[in-house]
Design a protein around this motif. Structure first.
Motif, PDB file in Angstrom:
ATOM      1  N   ALA A  86       6.822  -6.792  -1.299  1.00  7.83           N
ATOM      2  CA  ALA A  86       6.839  -5.350  -1.528  1.00  7.83           C
ATOM      3  C   ALA A  86       6.293  -4.604  -0.312  1.00  7.83           C
ATOM      4  CB  ALA A  86       6.023  -5.007  -2.774  1.00  7.83           C
ATOM      5  N   ILE A  87       5.227  -5.146   0.290  1.00 12.61           N
ATOM      6  CA  ILE A  87       4.664  -4.521   1.490  1.00 12.61           C
ATOM      7  C   ILE A  87       5.679  -4.560   2.636  1.00 12.61           C
ATOM      8  CG2 ILE A  87       2.838  -4.699   3.228  1.00 12.61           C
ATOM      9  CD1 ILE A  87       1.023  -5.832   1.041  1.00 12.61           C
ATOM     10  N   THR A  88       6.368  -5.680   2.784  1.00 12.83           N
ATOM     11  CA  THR A  88       7.361  -5.811   3.852  1.00 12.83           C
ATOM     12  C   THR A  88       8.492  -4.811   3.683  1.00 12.83           C
ATOM     13  OG1 THR A  88       6.835  -8.164   4.054  1.00 12.83           O
ATOM     14  CG2 THR A  88       8.916  -7.426   5.005  1.00 12.83           C
ATOM     15  N   ALA A  89       8.886  -4.550   2.449  1.00 15.47           N
ATOM     16  CA  ALA A  89       9.929  -3.552   2.212  1.00 15.47           C
ATOM     17  C   ALA A  89       9.502  -2.193   2.732  1.00 15.47           C
ATOM     18  CB  ALA A  89      10.249  -3.469   0.713  1.00 15.47           C
ATOM     19  N   ALA A  90       8.236  -1.843   2.544  1.00 17.64           N
ATOM     20  CA  ALA A  90       7.729  -0.566   3.045  1.00 17.64           C
ATOM     21  C   ALA A  90       7.658  -0.565   4.563  1.00 17.64           C
ATOM     22  CB  ALA A  90       6.350  -0.281   2.453  1.00 17.64           C
ATOM     23  N   VAL A  91       7.221  -1.673   5.150  1.00 17.73           N
ATOM     24  CA  VAL A  91       7.088  -1.762   6.610  1.00 17.73           C
ATOM     25  C   VAL A  91       8.438  -1.608   7.292  1.00 17.73           C
ATOM     26  CG1 VAL A  91       6.570  -3.353   8.487  1.00 17.73           C
ATOM     27  CG2 VAL A  91       4.969  -3.111   6.602  1.00 17.73           C
TER      28      VAL A  91
END
Length: 367
Positions: free
Chosen positions: A235-240
């Motif tokens: 989920a964090i990678t999607a934001a990054v």
């Protein structure tokens, strides 16, 4: 069948005239495969018989360094590849050195023992370093990827030597294919200045992008500590990877990423039975998917995300992860991170393009 192949070739030629991206895709596959192969050589593995995988670290360092490298000459490409691989190693080292903090009772009490909070500095830098162009963007992402790899491999200070060995293998594996290709490649278009600002702030656009991604990551970390997500880093990678210099751009990019992930994950799951009985066919499909990812990354981000999601699911299965819930989490947690990032970009910390009249007024004020 021949007609289908001809249509595919015509499609490739339309989006990749001159075959520059296809050549780079082949180079990326070669770098990744070479790093994996070198990382399993006995003379290298005996240098540090640790618990983590040198091959995994080296392969990922080389793969993403080759993706982010965007120079047109051998010298420029070689220099950037070394810098990008080194930056990934720095990220992995940063996480490994802070890993002992995860065993502190206070950290575990609040559900932060997974270590996702250690990723926050690199999450911010993925946006902030964009002001330094294509190379700065790549360096920021490599820092994040290095930390992400260390997070997944549970690296600690005792693995410092292993990170160094993986770095040496990655540099060789990524540089040699570039030296063997043509003296000149078509470089990626340089990132144009964003000229954006937050509606209520004088901070630079790149700084705001970093704050958007960081705020999204904090929310995901809190949700994980409360509800226990399966793989919060996805989920964090999607934001990054989905945050851009404008809210409109972020919405479009997140939509494409979500669509691509929802297509790529089921395709990967459908190929899992084949992976057991015909691994060579699946390896060929992964190589082709990496080439498609490289070719379509600039113009068709949805197809690129589908290709990468396919590769990720197959790679996880190859490393022994066969839990359907974990593999499916790639899709729904990407959706979760994308939705939170959209809220941040549109409503909480929005960016808007600076109009020419405003820019001229600003210029007069500065002078």
């Amino acid at each position: 069948m021949s007609e289908l192949i001809e249509r595919i070739l015509v499609w490739f030629e339309c989006i990749d005239p001159g075959a520059y991206r296809r050549v780079k895709g082949l180079r990326i596959v070669t770098a990744y495969g070479s790093a994996l192969a070198l990382g399993t050589v006995h003379d290298i593995t005996v240098l540090d018989p640790g618990h983590a995988s040198i091959a995994m670290l080296a392969g990922s360092f080389a793969l993403w360094a080759s993706v982010f490298e965007a120079r047109g000459t051998r010298y420029g490409s070689t220099r950037d590849l070394v810098m990008l691989c080194s930056c990934a190693a720095v990220g992995a080292l940063f996480f490994a050195m802070l890993a002992p903090l995860l065993s502190l009772p206070l950290v575990r009490q609040y559900g932060l023992g997974g270590g996702e909070w250690i990723l926050l500095p690199s999450v911010f830098l993925t946006g902030f370093l964009r002001q330094y162009g294509v190379l700065g963007t790549g360096l920021g992402l490599q820092l994040y990827i290095g930390e992400l790899l260390a997070y997944g491999a549970h690296l600690t200070p005792i693995d410092v030597r292993e990170i160094g060995v993986a770095l040496a293998v990655a540099i060789v594996a990524s540089v040699v294919p570039r030296l063997l290709t043509g003296p000149n490649e078509m470089p990626a278009a340089a990132a144009s200045p964003s000229h954006s600002s937050c509606r209520a702030s004088s901070l630079s656009a790149e700084c705001i992008i970093g704050l958007q991604a960081s705020a999204t990551a904090v929310i995901i970390i809190v949700l994980n500590s409360v509800f226990g997500l399966i793989q919060p880093v996805w989920a964090i990678t999607a934001a990054v990877c989905g945050t851009t210099v404008t809210a409109t751009g972020t919405v479009a990019r997140m939509r494409r990423r979500i669509i691509g992930t929802l297509v790529g994950v089921p395709l990967g799951l459908a190929c899992l039975p084949i992976a057991t009985h015909a691994p060579l066919i699946v390896c060929g499909a992964v190589a082709l998917a990496l080439i498609v990812y490289t070719v379509t990354l600039s113009d068709r981000y949805d197809i690129a995300c589908a290709a990468f999601s396919f590769v990720l699911v197959i790679t996880l299965a190859a490393t022994g992860e066969h839990s359907v819930s974990v593999l499916v989490a790639r899709a729904w947690e990407t959706l979760l991170g994308g939705m939170i990032a959209l809220v941040m970009a549109v409503y909480v910390i929005p960016l808007r393009p600076v109009r020419e009249s405003e820019a001229a007024a600003t210029g007069r004020t500065l002078h």
